[in-house]
Write a protein that holds these residues in place. Structure first.
Motif, PDB file in Angstrom:
ATOM      1  N   ILE A  81       0.843  -1.210   0.000  1.00 45.31           N
ATOM      2  CA  ILE A  81       0.000   0.000   0.000  1.00 45.31           C
ATOM      3  C   ILE A  81       0.871   1.249   0.000  1.00 45.31           C
ATOM      4  O   ILE A  81       0.647   2.198  -0.758  1.00 45.31           O
ATOM      5  CB  ILE A  81      -0.946   0.009   1.217  1.00 45.31           C
ATOM      6  CG1 ILE A  81      -1.977  -1.119   1.094  1.00 45.31           C
ATOM      7  CG2 ILE A  81      -1.667   1.363   1.337  1.00 45.31           C
ATOM      8  CD1 ILE A  81      -2.743  -1.396   2.376  1.00 45.31           C
ATOM      9  N   GLY A  82       1.901   1.241   0.848  1.00 45.40           N
ATOM     10  CA  GLY A  82       2.817   2.379   0.910  1.00 45.40           C
ATOM     11  C   GLY A  82       3.516   2.624  -0.406  1.00 45.40           C
ATOM     12  O   GLY A  82       3.675   3.773  -0.841  1.00 45.40           O
ATOM     13  N   SER A  83       3.939   1.549  -1.071  1.00 43.46           N
ATOM     14  CA  SER A  83       4.641   1.671  -2.345  1.00 43.46           C
ATOM     15  C   SER A  83       3.740   2.259  -3.426  1.00 43.46           C
ATOM     16  O   SER A  83       4.171   3.120  -4.208  1.00 43.46           O
ATOM     17  CB  SER A  83       5.150   0.293  -2.790  1.00 43.46           C
ATOM     18  OG  SER A  83       5.890   0.386  -3.984  1.00 43.46           O
ATOM     19  N   ILE A  84       2.482   1.821  -3.467  1.00 46.19           N
ATOM     20  CA  ILE A  84       1.533   2.347  -4.459  1.00 46.19           C
ATOM     21  C   ILE A  84       1.318   3.843  -4.254  1.00 46.19           C
ATOM     22  O   ILE A  84       1.378   4.639  -5.201  1.00 46.19           O
ATOM     23  CB  ILE A  84       0.181   1.604  -4.366  1.00 46.19           C
ATOM     24  CG1 ILE A  84       0.346   0.149  -4.823  1.00 46.19           C
ATOM     25  CG2 ILE A  84      -0.890   2.300  -5.209  1.00 46.19           C
ATOM     26  CD1 ILE A  84      -0.855  -0.728  -4.517  1.00 46.19           C
ATOM     27  N   ILE A  85       1.096   4.240  -3.006  1.00 45.42           N
ATOM     28  CA  ILE A  85       0.879   5.660  -2.709  1.00 45.42           C
ATOM     29  C   ILE A  85       2.148   6.461  -2.991  1.00 45.42           C
ATOM     30  O   ILE A  85       2.100   7.576  -3.509  1.00 45.42           O
ATOM     31  CB  ILE A  85       0.447   5.848  -1.234  1.00 45.42           C
ATOM     32  CG1 ILE A  85      -0.908   5.155  -1.001  1.00 45.42           C
ATOM     33  CG2 ILE A  85       0.345   7.332  -0.879  1.00 45.42           C
ATOM     34  CD1 ILE A  85      -1.341   5.106   0.443  1.00 45.42           C
ATOM     35  N   GLY A  86       3.297   5.864  -2.678  1.00 46.80           N
ATOM     36  CA  GLY A  86       4.571   6.537  -2.916  1.00 46.80           C
ATOM     37  C   GLY A  86       4.810   6.838  -4.375  1.00 46.80           C
ATOM     38  O   GLY A  86       5.244   7.934  -4.733  1.00 46.80           O
ATOM     39  N   VAL A  87       4.518   5.860  -5.249  1.00 43.89           N
ATOM     40  CA  VAL A  87       4.688   6.066  -6.687  1.00 43.89           C
ATOM     41  C   VAL A  87       3.764   7.174  -7.179  1.00 43.89           C
ATOM     42  O   VAL A  87       4.143   8.017  -7.988  1.00 43.89           O
ATOM     43  CB  VAL A  87       4.419   4.752  -7.469  1.00 43.89           C
ATOM     44  CG1 VAL A  87       4.401   5.018  -8.969  1.00 43.89           C
ATOM     45  CG2 VAL A  87       5.490   3.719  -7.144  1.00 43.89           C
ATOM     46  N   LYS A  88       2.540   7.200  -6.650  1.00 46.41           N
ATOM     47  CA  LYS A  88       1.567   8.217  -7.063  1.00 46.41           C
ATOM     48  C   LYS A  88       1.964   9.614  -6.583  1.00 46.41           C
ATOM     49  O   LYS A  88       1.600  10.615  -7.194  1.00 46.41           O
ATOM     50  CB  LYS A  88       0.179   7.851  -6.532  1.00 46.41           C
ATOM     51  CG  LYS A  88      -0.435   6.644  -7.240  1.00 46.41           C
ATOM     52  CD  LYS A  88      -1.842   6.376  -6.744  1.00 46.41           C
ATOM     53  CE  LYS A  88      -2.470   5.206  -7.473  1.00 46.41           C
ATOM     54  NZ  LYS A  88      -2.689   5.478  -8.909  1.00 46.41           N
ATOM     55  N   CYS A  89       2.703   9.688  -5.481  1.00 48.21           N
ATOM     56  CA  CYS A  89       3.089  10.977  -4.901  1.00 48.21           C
ATOM     57  C   CYS A  89       4.498  11.420  -5.306  1.00 48.21           C
ATOM     58  O   CYS A  89       5.031  12.381  -4.763  1.00 48.21           O
ATOM     59  CB  CYS A  89       3.018  10.906  -3.379  1.00 48.21           C
ATOM     60  SG  CYS A  89       1.367  10.673  -2.731  1.00 48.21           S
ATOM     61  N   VAL A  90       5.110  10.686  -6.243  1.00 49.64           N
ATOM     62  CA  VAL A  90       6.523  10.889  -6.565  1.00 49.64           C
ATOM     63  C   VAL A  90       6.879  12.334  -6.929  1.00 49.64           C
ATOM     64  O   VAL A  90       7.983  12.798  -6.661  1.00 49.64           O
ATOM     65  CB  VAL A  90       6.968   9.917  -7.680  1.00 49.64           C
ATOM     66  CG1 VAL A  90       6.337  10.259  -8.995  1.00 49.64           C
ATOM     67  CG2 VAL A  90       8.471   9.888  -7.801  1.00 49.64           C
ATOM     68  N   LEU A  91       5.957  13.051  -7.528  1.00 47.28           N
ATOM     69  CA  LEU A  91       6.265  14.407  -7.987  1.00 47.28           C
ATOM     70  C   LEU A  91       5.920  15.486  -6.963  1.00 47.28           C
ATOM     71  O   LEU A  91       6.157  16.662  -7.207  1.00 47.28           O
ATOM     72  CB  LEU A  91       5.515  14.696  -9.306  1.00 47.28           C
ATOM     73  CG  LEU A  91       5.878  13.790 -10.484  1.00 47.28           C
ATOM     74  CD1 LEU A  91       5.005  14.106 -11.688  1.00 47.28           C
ATOM     75  CD2 LEU A  91       7.349  13.922 -10.836  1.00 47.28           C
ATOM     76  N   SER A  92       5.362  15.097  -5.827  1.00 49.71           N
ATOM     77  CA  SER A  92       4.868  16.099  -4.886  1.00 49.71           C
ATOM     78  C   SER A  92       5.925  16.597  -3.900  1.00 49.71           C
ATOM     79  O   SER A  92       5.709  17.553  -3.186  1.00 49.71           O
ATOM     80  CB  SER A  92       3.669  15.544  -4.106  1.00 49.71           C
ATOM     81  OG  SER A  92       4.066  14.454  -3.295  1.00 49.71           O
ATOM     82  N   ILE A  93       7.062  15.911  -3.836  1.00 49.79           N
ATOM     83  CA  ILE A  93       8.115  16.308  -2.897  1.00 49.79           C
ATOM     84  C   ILE A  93       9.397  16.587  -3.662  1.00 49.79           C
ATOM     85  O   ILE A  93       9.787  15.830  -4.539  1.00 49.79           O
ATOM     86  CB  ILE A  93       8.366  15.200  -1.844  1.00 49.79           C
ATOM     87  CG1 ILE A  93       7.093  14.983  -1.012  1.00 49.79           C
ATOM     88  CG2 ILE A  93       9.532  15.570  -0.935  1.00 49.79           C
ATOM     89  CD1 ILE A  93       7.200  13.868  -0.015  1.00 49.79           C
ATOM     90  N   SER A  94      10.049  17.689  -3.323  1.00 46.72           N
ATOM     91  CA  SER A  94      11.295  18.063  -3.981  1.00 46.72           C
ATOM     92  C   SER A  94      12.375  17.026  -3.712  1.00 46.72           C
ATOM     93  O   SER A  94      12.639  16.669  -2.560  1.00 46.72           O
ATOM     94  CB  SER A  94      11.752  19.439  -3.470  1.00 46.72           C
ATOM     95  OG  SER A  94      13.106  19.659  -3.790  1.00 46.72           O
ATOM     96  N   GLU A  95      13.029  16.539  -4.780  1.00 43.78           N
ATOM     97  CA  GLU A  95      14.099  15.546  -4.621  1.00 43.78           C
ATOM     98  C   GLU A  95      15.271  16.130  -3.833  1.00 43.78           C
ATOM     99  O   GLU A  95      15.940  15.429  -3.088  1.00 43.78           O
ATOM    100  CB  GLU A  95      14.568  15.068  -5.996  1.00 43.78           C
ATOM    101  CG  GLU A  95      15.571  13.923  -5.910  1.00 43.78           C
ATOM    102  CD  GLU A  95      15.962  13.375  -7.267  1.00 43.78           C
ATOM    103  OE1 GLU A  95      17.116  12.931  -7.381  1.00 43.78           O
ATOM    104  OE2 GLU A  95      15.137  13.390  -8.185  1.00 43.78           O
ATOM    105  N   GLN A  96      15.497  17.433  -3.979  1.00 43.80           N
ATOM    106  CA  GLN A  96      16.605  18.081  -3.278  1.00 43.80           C
ATOM    107  C   GLN A  96      16.374  18.054  -1.768  1.00 43.80           C
ATOM    108  O   GLN A  96      17.279  17.734  -0.986  1.00 43.80           O
ATOM    109  CB  GLN A  96      16.759  19.529  -3.754  1.00 43.80           C
ATOM    110  CG  GLN A  96      18.195  20.014  -3.675  1.00 43.80           C
ATOM    111  CD  GLN A  96      18.366  21.336  -4.414  1.00 43.80           C
ATOM    112  OE1 GLN A  96      17.404  22.055  -4.652  1.00 43.80           O
ATOM    113  NE2 GLN A  96      19.592  21.665  -4.768  1.00 43.80           N
TER     114      GLN A  96
END
Length: 250
Positions: A81-96
């Motif tokens: 469940i965490g992995s699915i949500i994580g992939v969907k939220c990938v663009l919402s947090i700055s990588e830096q």
């Protein structure tokens, strides 16, 4: 032909190290980038090979009896469940910003592990309690989420968390980490496949090499135990930290 030999050797080494202490992505991703794959395609192809290698080492650990199935059947769904949500939220947090946070956390884990000489040297797990089950579920969800949208150091964090929460030694923690990693890897892999981000010509060779690397790495880890895993764990933890600093600078 030389490029495929390079890929196979790199994939084998990455999976061999990853099956022992995590951090194989430090090797596998640069190998694919050197081979000329663009970033997104490299991520998907790496996940294809990594999932295969993870399956191989997970099988070896399960066969050895080092995994705790009672804990895993409760934690794996939350990792997925965490992995699915994580992939969907990938663009919402700055990588830096994420690089800085992960660097601080993984460096703290490495320093704590190094200074605590007895950490992970003895398996003190007794039973599942309400407290350690709740902590395990939170940990599985958060690290599944993290693996879904970022990834570096997931195996390191999982191993450390399982030692602290359940009292496993490094060998048993690594064994259970592989199963949780396998769940999040395959979840992310499905999404990469659906988005067409895999170079199958390379991925098939990479997967075979990583299956062999994962199998033999787990075999060595089971034979040598925590005395081998702890120093490699520290090397890979510091390696991830250095990689994150390098990424932030360039």
């Amino acid at each position: 032909m030389l490029i495929f030999i390079f890929l196979c050797l790199g994939g084998f080494l990455a999976a061999f190290v990853d099956s022992i202490a995590g951090g194989g992505g430090l090797i596998s991703m640069p190998v694919l980038m050197i081979a000329g794959l663009p970033a997104h395609l490299a991520l998907g192809t790496n996940k294809f090979g990594g999932a295969a290698g993870c399956l191989s080492s997970a099988y070896r650990y399960i066969k050895s009896g080092k995994t705790n199935n009672e804990i895993l059947k409760k934690l794996v769904p939350f990792t997925i469940i965490g992995s699915i949500i994580g992939v969907k939220c990938v663009l919402s947090i700055s990588e830096q910003v994420l690089n800085i946070l992960v660097f601080v956390m993984i460096l703290a884990v490495a320093i704590y592990t190094y200074t605590s000489k007895s950490l992970g040297c003895e398996n003190t797990f007794e039973k599942i309690t309400n407290k350690n089950l709740k902590l395990g579920i939170i940990m599985a969800f958060l690290l599944g989420f993290y693996d879904g949208f970022f990834g570096p150091g997931t195996g390191t964090f999982l191993t450390f968390a399982l030692i602290k929460i359940y009292g496993f030694d490094f060998l048993h923690a690594s064994a259970n980490t592989k199963i949780l990693n396998l769940a999040s890897n395959f979840t992310a892999l499905i999404l990469f496949i659906l988005n067409g981000q895999i170079d199958y010509k390379i991925a098939v060779f990479y997967a075979v090499a990583m299956i062999l690397g994962g199998y033999f790495g787990a075999k060595v880890a089971i034979k040598k135990g925590s005395t081998l895993i702890k120093p490699i764990f520290l090397i890979m933890a510091f390696g991830v930290a250095i990689k994150l600093v390098y990424q932030s600078i360039i």
